[in-house]
Design a protein around this motif. Structure first.
Motif, PDB file in Angstrom:
ATOM      1  N   GLN A  96       0.884  -1.167   0.000  1.00 42.19           N
ATOM      2  CA  GLN A  96       0.000   0.000   0.000  1.00 42.19           C
ATOM      3  C   GLN A  96       0.923   1.219   0.000  1.00 42.19           C
ATOM      4  OE1 GLN A  96      -3.558  -0.090   2.469  1.00 42.19           O
ATOM      5  NE2 GLN A  96      -3.667  -2.302   2.296  1.00 42.19           N
ATOM      6  N   CYS A  97       1.172   1.828   1.173  1.00 37.33           N
ATOM      7  CA  CYS A  97       2.078   2.992   1.143  1.00 37.33           C
ATOM      8  C   CYS A  97       3.496   2.571   0.802  1.00 37.33           C
ATOM      9  CB  CYS A  97       2.043   3.741   2.466  1.00 37.33           C
ATOM     10  SG  CYS A  97       3.053   3.030   3.779  1.00 37.33           S
ATOM     11  N   GLY A  98       3.847   1.325   1.116  1.00 42.78           N
ATOM     12  CA  GLY A  98       5.151   0.794   0.753  1.00 42.78           C
ATOM     13  C   GLY A  98       6.254   1.046   1.753  1.00 42.78           C
ATOM     14  N   CYS A 100       6.871   0.130   4.809  1.00 43.65           N
ATOM     15  CA  CYS A 100       7.392  -1.008   5.573  1.00 43.65           C
ATOM     16  C   CYS A 100       7.981  -2.080   4.674  1.00 43.65           C
ATOM     17  CB  CYS A 100       6.277  -1.657   6.387  1.00 43.65           C
ATOM     18  SG  CYS A 100       5.103  -2.572   5.341  1.00 43.65           S
ATOM     19  N   GLN A 101       7.742  -1.951   3.356  1.00 44.02           N
ATOM     20  CA  GLN A 101       7.950  -3.111   2.488  1.00 44.02           C
ATOM     21  C   GLN A 101       9.409  -3.490   2.272  1.00 44.02           C
ATOM     22  OE1 GLN A 101       5.552  -5.071   1.984  1.00 44.02           O
ATOM     23  NE2 GLN A 101       3.724  -3.790   2.293  1.00 44.02           N
ATOM     24  N   CYS A 132       3.187  -3.645   9.589  1.00 44.49           N
ATOM     25  CA  CYS A 132       2.684  -2.917   8.430  1.00 44.49           C
ATOM     26  C   CYS A 132       1.433  -2.169   8.884  1.00 44.49           C
ATOM     27  CB  CYS A 132       2.330  -3.851   7.279  1.00 44.49           C
ATOM     28  SG  CYS A 132       1.550  -2.952   5.917  1.00 44.49           S
ATOM     29  N   ARG A 133       1.544  -0.870   9.033  1.00 46.04           N
ATOM     30  CA  ARG A 133       0.415  -0.085   9.524  1.00 46.04           C
ATOM     31  C   ARG A 133      -0.725  -0.053   8.503  1.00 46.04           C
ATOM     32  NH1 ARG A 133      -2.880   0.999  13.403  1.00 46.04           N
ATOM     33  NH2 ARG A 133      -3.073   3.168  14.105  1.00 46.04           N
ATOM     34  N   CYS A 134      -0.392  -0.252   7.235  1.00 47.21           N
ATOM     35  CA  CYS A 134      -1.447  -0.291   6.217  1.00 47.21           C
ATOM     36  C   CYS A 134      -2.197  -1.621   6.250  1.00 47.21           C
ATOM     37  CB  CYS A 134      -0.873  -0.068   4.827  1.00 47.21           C
ATOM     38  SG  CYS A 134      -0.097   1.548   4.614  1.00 47.21           S
TER      39      CYS A 134
ATOM     40  N   MET B 379       3.458   4.437   9.435  1.00 43.68           N
ATOM     41  CA  MET B 379       4.767   3.773   9.537  1.00 43.68           C
ATOM     42  C   MET B 379       5.913   4.770   9.346  1.00 43.68           C
ATOM     43  SD  MET B 379       4.928   0.673  10.261  1.00 43.68           S
ATOM     44  CE  MET B 379       6.345   0.589  11.270  1.00 43.68           C
TER      45      MET B 379
HETATM   46  S1  FES Z   1       2.503  -0.793   3.199  1.00 41.77           S
HETATM   47 FE1  FES Z   1       2.232   0.956   4.455  1.00 41.77          FE
HETATM   48  S2  FES Z   1       3.146   0.324   6.303  1.00 41.77           S
HETATM   49 FE2  FES Z   1       3.169  -1.447   5.120  1.00 41.77          FE
END
Ligand code: FES
Ligand code: FES
Lengths: 153, 778
Positions: A96-98, A100-101, A132-134, B379
């Motif tokens: 998603q936001c990426g 943590c990826q 992963c907060r998303c 995050m």
């Molecule tokens: S993709 Fe957003 S924190 Fe994991």
């Protein structure tokens, strides 16, 4: 003076010994793929490999990393397992936001190198250090299985 | 909406080529403004009512280069919802562009040019689907007209294919590159002459994961503009921008909201290797709005040195100016809310005769539900970079509201907004935290003082201590039930400090938009009811958190309905459907709901049929009512928010130890047209995980005015072990005739009550306080 090999390139760093590897990578070497999420080994965003082992770079001091070989997200595609993990991530549309990826991919690669055919429970326990907060966990799990299937052939 | 009157304006100003229009960045083309076109009535709602409205001029958003490549400007902030991909899909599809020849360009803050950019309130696709389609259809029409000119044939014979124009009678073709130059000389066509593509002509929109369509080298992958950059660590977030000569800052802010700096001893700090200097920043007075909190900044040659330097500071704070904030104590505050809830409060809605309704009842039931403060905790913690000269500032930051960032930065350093440039990076999550640009203003203030570019990095501790917290809340209910268990009377007192406390002095009641989030627009069919909003003061900064006040309202209402159903001895699904009554459309103002997510109530009525629809769908898919082993149960909840409809069923097992296993989570979702279903699914999957965190773990608490949670060992977030073994998303009502609904937020509110209802079904234990934490382990 700390000597590090990062993604195959040798670096000499003139920083205090207690500097976490994370900040040396990000601020000094300009390698920003590795992320800061907590600074206390609680979230996994900063995961890199040190001599092949996954570590949290936010709590790994340069004193500990001295003389070691570091692999970061920027070079993980050179690793056949890492490459499969990245491909699976794209196939499943994990991010998603990426943010943590990078850490997730570094952890997942380490898992598959140790355990090429992990069960759901294996994945749960290995990956639960990475937040992963998303909330992409189910896709991460799916992508790890997918990468495992591909690596086998 | 009628827009044809606008046409003249566009024609007059649009003789600039989109050959380089958007990329030239010079804003040479005045954007078409809604206020020339719309009826007064329409201006009050939707995108038109947002600051700077909408823009659909192709010159602003689309550039076609000499080699045929296409650049599409995305002016909304990307924080994981996938808007950079989804809006580009809309444009590429309507234009007829080849996905592999399209790149996205992130817009700077410039609402005068692009229209509203505030990425909040689940609005991006809802407000921009149609303007973006029109922009692209205009450009496509101009390319078709250009080809007609070149071939000297009627334009009706020219039709866009994939990145080319086809002369349909002869099959002759011209590539976009070959006609772009001529097209750029043509006027933008009138809006009412545009023909939008029908759904069966879409190549990119409406696709699901696994559908076969063209993407970069892979036929099955979901479209994801930033996907490859993300997996390679190349995607650029706020902290990833590096400027020549940049220094690094962390700030010690006052831990009590409103306290000021008395004295600071930085002698130890200055001895830390790498520390350059310390600076004091004015502390914000209350209400702080988006202003930085102030404090002491440590400037250093890298982030770690700044953090270490900050640890060595000795600061004395004066808590007198903070007033009661300095005694803020979450345990005491809850008692205050509970006591207040015993007495009548400000009435916000009343139907029927409540006293008579209670008199008629053969049974009564009452309950209170409490939710603590929470931090959004994206995050990526807040971070910003700024470079300031005497008459200009440039800022790079992950912000949800670029225009507000520009204004806040300008005000903080005494510049005019037009002297400030805000570059929007990718956001490592937002969830409402990054709607408030205090961190960008900090970077600008420091850059001005230091005379060098500065990066301000918030640590996780900073993020948790100084969030704009989700409100703390208490929902108090009393109901009278008739012999069949159906409510004859319903009293709801809803208490929570308001977000307007950020901007005005000591407001004690919820704002109209907060009441509109599932409280004033309570849709159930009850003959006598009263909804009250008693007073609640704020002692910390309160702000938007994904779904906002829908969270406590849904938790309270959806739990209490389940309690009533249980008391009535009626199956919960049957009970809630009965309470909703027959499918019908309710005009929100007719029930006293004067805020409908900013949308026109005529286009967006409260649709009981769609509420029933998601309940029917989710219960059917989850096999509601199936036999489960002991210790296991199913829970249901439904909520309407951001003009979309969501219902969740959870199948939960509670082990003897109190450990909770979520076997499955089903969500049925109705947002009307599904433009990028693959990303809708991912948003809903994420909402389920976040909702589980709200139910199980998330709690921010204060003592002596200070937040007690420092990092993720104390502010617990859901991890992979907490997520459901199976998540199933069921999208319904994919219909272009329905006005589009929101996607980012509406999945979240029903999750926690569905989980708590499932726990009740599994154990008989009713959760009325969140988070659950260890309530089940005794
Ligand atoms: S993709 Fe957003 S924190 Fe994991
Ligand atoms: S930043 Fe290292 S584990 Fe969170």
């Amino acid at each position: 003076m700390t000597t590090l090999t990062v993604n195959g390139t040798k670096h000499e760093l003139d920083l205090p010994d207690d500097t976490p590897l994370l900040w040396a990578l990000r601020d000094i070497l300009g390698m920003t793929g590795t992320k800061f999420g907590c600074g206390m080994a609680l979230c996994g965003a900063c995961t890199v490999h040190m001599d092949g082992q996954p570590i949290r770079s936010c709590v790994t001091t340069l004193a500990l990393a001295n003389g070691k070989s570091i692999t970061t997200i920027e070079a993980i595609q050179a690793d056949p397992v890492g490459k499969q993990v990245q491909e699976a991530w794209l196939d499943v549309g994990v991010a998603q936001c990426g943010f943590c990826q990078a850490g997730q991919i570094m952890s997942a690669t380490a898992l598959l190198k140790k355990n090429p055919k992990p069960s759901d429970d294996d994945i749960d326990s290995f990956m639960s250090g990475n937040i992963c907060r998303c909330g992409t966990y189910n896709r991460i799990k799916k992508a790890i299985h997918k990468a495992a299937d591909k690596t086998e052939v | 909406m009628s827009q044809s009157e606008n046409t003249l304006l566009i024609k007059n100003v649009s003789r600039r080529g989109f050959l380089k229009g958007a990329l030239a960045g010079a804003a040479l083309v005045l954007a078409a403004k809604w206020d020339f076109a719309l009826a007064e009535e329409d201006k009050k709602y939707g995108a038109a009512a947002m600051p700077n409205g909408w823009v659909d001029d192709p010159n602003v958003f689309i550039s076609i280069h000499n080699d045929g490549s296409v650049t599409i400007v995305n002016h909304r902030s990307e924080m994981g919802q996938g808007i950079r991909t989804s809006l580009v899909m809309v444009v590429a599809d309507e234009l007829g562009a080849d996905w592999n020849k399209v790149t996205v360009l992130q817009a700077d803050a410039n609402e005068e040019k692009y229209g509203n950019q505030n990425t909040d309130g689940s609005r991006s696709m809802r407000h921009w689907f149609n303007p973006m389609r029109r922009a692209a259809a205009s450009a496509r029409t101009m390319l078709e007209q250009a080809a007609a000119q070149k071939w000297q044939v009627p334009v009706a014979e020219c039709k866009a294919g994939v990145h080319e124009i086809i002369h349909t009678p002869s099959g002759k073709k011209l590539s976009f590159a070959e006609v772009a130059e001529i097209a750029s000389q043509l006027p933008v066509p009138a809006r009412d002459t545009l023909v939008l593509k029908s759904r069966d002509e879409w190549r990119y929109m409406g696709r699901e994961t696994g559908d076969t369509y063209q993407t970069r080298n892979n036929p099955i992958r979901p479209l994801a503009i930033d996907g490859e950059d993300i997996v390679q660590g190349k995607a650029l977030y706020g902290a990833d921008i590096h400027l020549e000569g940049m220094v690094y800052a962390v700030i010690q802010r006052p831990l009590v909201y409103g306290s000021t700096l008395k004295s600071v001893d930085d002698s130890a700090t200055k001895k830390v290797p790498g520390v350059i200097k310390t600076l004091t920043l004015d502390t914000a007075s209350q209400p702080a709005g988006f202003s930085p909190l102030g404090g002491v900044a440590v400037i250093a040659s890298n982030t770690w040195a700044a953090i270490k330097g900050r640890n060595a500071l000795k600061i004395d704070w004066d808590e007198t100016p903070a007033g009661e904030n300095a005694q803020y104590d979450s345990v005491e505050y809850r008692k205050l809310l509970e006591a207040t809830a015993q007495k009548p409060g400000k009435v916000i809605r009343e139907n029927g005769d409540l006293a008579a309704g209670f008199k008629k009842a053969s049974d009564t039931i009452s309950a209170q539900y409490y939710m603590p403060h929470m931090a959004q905790a994206p995050m990526e913690p807040p971070v910003a970079i700024a470079k300031v000269t005497a008459d200009s500032a440039e800022v790079w930051a992950p912000v949800q509201n670029p225009q507000a960032t520009k204004g806040t930065v300008a005000a903080a350093i005494g510049l005019k907004p037009e002297q400030v440039t805000v570059h929007v990076t990718l956001l490592g999550g937002g969830f409402g935290r990054k709607s408030k640009p205090d961190y960008a203003a900090e970077a600008a203030i420091l850059a001005k003082q230091v005379g060098k570019p500065v990066r301000v990095q918030w640590t996780r501790e900073d993020d948790l201590h100084h969030s704009y917290f989700h409100t703390v809340s208490l929902e108090h209910f009393e109901a009278g039930l008739d012999k069949k268990g159906k409510p004859t009377a319903w009293l709801h007192r809803s208490l929570a400090p308001t977000i307007s406390s950020l901007f005005t002095q000591d407001p004690m009641h919820k704002a109209v938009f907060e009441l509109g989030m599932g409280l004033a627009n309570f849709p159930y069919d009850i003959p006598a009811m009263r909804i009250e909003n008693p007073e609640a003061p704020a002692h910390v900064r309160i702000g938007w958190f994904r779904s906002v006040y829908n969270l406590p309202h849904a938790f309270g209402i959806q739990s209490f309905i389940a309690e009533c159903a249980h008391k009535a001895g009626v199956d919960h699904k049957k009970y809630i459907l009965d309470l909703l009554g027959p499918a019908r459309k309710i005009d929100p103002p007719s029930v006293g709901a004067n805020w409908n997510y900013g949308e026109n109530p005529k286009d967006y009525p409260i649709d009981i049929g769609r509420m029933r629809g998601v309940i029917e769908k989710v219960t059917e898919e989850a096999d509601w009512g199936k036999k489960l082993p002991a210790g296991r149960g199913m829970g249901l909840a439904m909520h309407y928010s951001f003009v979309s409809y969501a219902a969740v069923v959870m199948d939960v097992e509670v082990e003897k130890s109190g450990n909770i296993i979520i076997h499955s989570a089903d969500i049925a979702y109705d947002c009307g047209p599904q433009i990028n279903p693959e990303r809708i699914r991912s948003q809903l999957e994420g909402a389920i995980v976040m909702g589980i965190g709200i139910a199980l773990q998330n709690e921010i608490s204060a003592k002596d005015g200070k937040i007690q949670q420092d990092n993720f060992h104390q502010y617990l977030l859901p991890r992979m072990v907490n997520s459901p073994r199976k998540v199933r998303v069921h999208l319904v009502n994919n219909n272009l005739d329905i006005a589009p609904g929101g996607v980012g937020e509406p999945g979240l509110p029903p999750v926690a009550p569905a989980l708590c209802n499932a726990i009740f079904a599994a154990t008989g234990k009713r959760i009325r306080t969140l988070p659950i934490a260890n309530q089940l382990s005794s």
